[in-house]
Scaffold this active site. Structure first.
Site, PDB file in Angstrom:
ATOM      1  CB  SER A 196      -0.903   0.013   1.231  1.00  0.00           C
ATOM      2  OG  SER A 196      -0.134   0.352   2.364  1.00  0.00           O
ATOM      3  CE  LYS A 197      -1.196   6.916  -3.023  1.00  0.00           C
ATOM      4  NZ  LYS A 197      -2.655   6.969  -3.131  1.00  0.00           N
TER       5      LYS A 197
END
Ligand code: GLU
Length: 480
Positions: A250-251
């Site tokens: 994820s980010k």
């Protein structure tokens, strides 16, 4: 029928590595089967979609070599098609208007939670009478449109990656919203699941290849294909990309967009190669380096893993270094120039081309990422360097200054200097000063490059001489 696949990114962010990997698998499959790869931009979410993200996605796909055959098509330009389909579902009694308010839905969910039940819509407005509808309308309520999902339905498909998948209708959260709220007889903004199915039918998509986070959507979409009279395509749900802890990348994991990988100095070839290996194993499992075209010849879903694929930076770095080391010098120079320009180094890309190529040849073998060339080459571009701590210690060694003086006296700044010339100077200075060659070379390196480690000193010196900075650097130390 010939294979038609699609990539359907939402332009709500830059091209993500997960989407790019999905693109890779679609591309490989299309090319393997001589089919068509279609690009569709899913920009129905007007608040979150941005043209600059679309541009980033298109640029990233092109950079990676994932050329598409049709598109890009934009969902925002196809809204009428979705509205027609929704009207068709309404007319057939397969969809209906639901007037529940957000408060009522919240209440429903809290009650379900209190009973330890999974949250779902309880289909309460499925069978409203005309009077009930009129009453809600009179209150000014704006209905969403829901598609009926039978709790008793079992949805089955043979997934190209996951084999048999069975999903119960009762696990799909109740009748699903396919259009946002709008007044009276209007049809509000069509939503993702509906638009995807309408498009996939309209574009004759034969295989839907996407991440496994879409599995529940697939179950819903199959029901929509049936309701709209479309042929259900085949599905292949590819494994997720995981971070080193085994969670979905994820980010928070830092670098996740293709343009960031590009900025860090990964080559498109290495990144595409690495993404292919994220989930797919070639028939010869020892083969690690291949082009997309080579992979396409051998690609099949039989060799795509079900399990998530862990992202391995070391492996990517290794692959990248292999590609860099195999690039011809001229080509590598072309790729390094933008990084040097970005770093603000001053040079004439055309006039100094031979010098830039020599520099590339010198540092190329030590590069892992293209961007490494920024640090490695900084001392070559700068007119002066400040010796680091280790270099200072070297320059304090007995005899070091005598070496620099002797070399200065030998140097002809206006005469060309090649590797033989450098070796001749070192030989003369060794004779004159009677100092050890090791000390001579280390002192020269410290003065010329400001460091005690680095690429071949003789070659480095030749390059510095061509830039006209070797003598000034020696003199600078001597003048202190
Ligand atoms: N717009 C969806 C996404 O970006 C596409 C999913 C699909 O391939 O159907 O996740």
């Amino acid at each position: 029928m010939s294979v038609r696949v699609r990539l359907a990114p939402s332009p709500t962010g830059n091209l993500h590595i997960g989407t790019a990997r999905t693109a890779v698998f679609n591309w490989l499959f299309a090319r393997n089967r001589g089919g068509q790869f279609i690009l569709r931009i899913e920009d129905t979410d007007l608040e979150r979609s941005r043209p600059e993200f679309t541009q980033n996605i298109l640029d990233g796909l092109k950079w990676l070599g994932l050329n598409w055959d049709e598109g890009p098509f934009f969902q925002s330009k196809r809204i009428d098609l979705y509205r027609d389909a929704i009207q068709k579902l309404l007319d057939a009694g397969l969809a209906y208007r639901c007037y529940c308010t957000p408060e009522e839905l919240d209440e429903m969910r809290s009650a379900q939670k209190a009973k330890n039940q999974a949250p779902r819509y309880d289909n309460r407005h499925r069978h409203l009478t005309a009077d009930q509808r009129a009453a809600f309308e009179a209150q000014g309520r704006q209905p969403v449109i829901r598609f009926k999902i039978d709790d008793d339905r079992e949805i089955r498909w043979k997934d190209r990656v996951r084999d048999s998948v069975v999903w119960k209708g009762s696990d799909l959260g109740g009748d699903m919203v396919i259009a946002r709220a709008a007044t009276g007889t209007e049809v509000g903004q069509p939503l993702y699941n509906l638009a995807v199915v309408v498009d996939d039918i309209d574009m004759n998509i034969t295989h839907v290849i996407r991440g496994e986070d879409h599995i529940a959507n697939t179950a819903k979409q199959i029901l929509l294909y049936e309701a709209l009279g479309g042929t259900v395509p085949e599905f292949a749900h590819t494994p997720l990309i995981l971070n080193p802890d085994g969670r979905k990348l994820s980010k928070r994991d830092g670098v996740t967009s293709i343009s960031e990988f590009q900025k860090l100095g990964y080559t498109a070839e290495a990144l595409a190669n690495y993404m292919t290996l994220l989930g797919w194993t070639p028939p010869d499992s020892t083969q690690e380096i291949f082009t997309l075209e080579e992979a396409a010849k051998q690609f099949s879903f039989d060799r795509v893993n079900k399990a998530g694929a862990k992202f391995d930076w070391d492996k990517l770095d290794w692959l990248n270094s292999q590609y860099i080391h195999n690039l011809p010098v001229a080509e590598l120079t072309d790729r390094l120039i933008p990084y040097w320009q970005e770093a603000g180094y001053e040079f004439d890309p055309e006039g100094e081309r031979p010098w830039l190529e020599q520099l590339t040849a010198l540092i190329g073998p030590s590069l892992t990422r293209l961007k490494d060339a920024v640090d490695m080459a900084s001392g070559f571009f700068a007119p002066t360097v400040t010796p680091d701590e280790e270099a200072e210690r070297q320059l304090e060694q007995e005899g070091a200054i005598a070496v620099l003086e002797a070399v200065r006296d030998q140097l002809e700044p206006d005469e060309p200097l090649d590797t033989d010339g450098v070796k001749a100077i070192v030989k003369t200075v060794t004779k004159e000063t009677k100092l050890k060659k090791g000390l001579i070379m280390r002192s020269l390196r410290a003065a010329l490059t400001g460091a005690v480690h680095g690429p071949d000193l003789v070659e480095s010196w030749v390059l510095l001489h061509q830039r006209g900075v070797d003598l000034t650097r020696l003199q600078q130390i001597l003048d202190r």
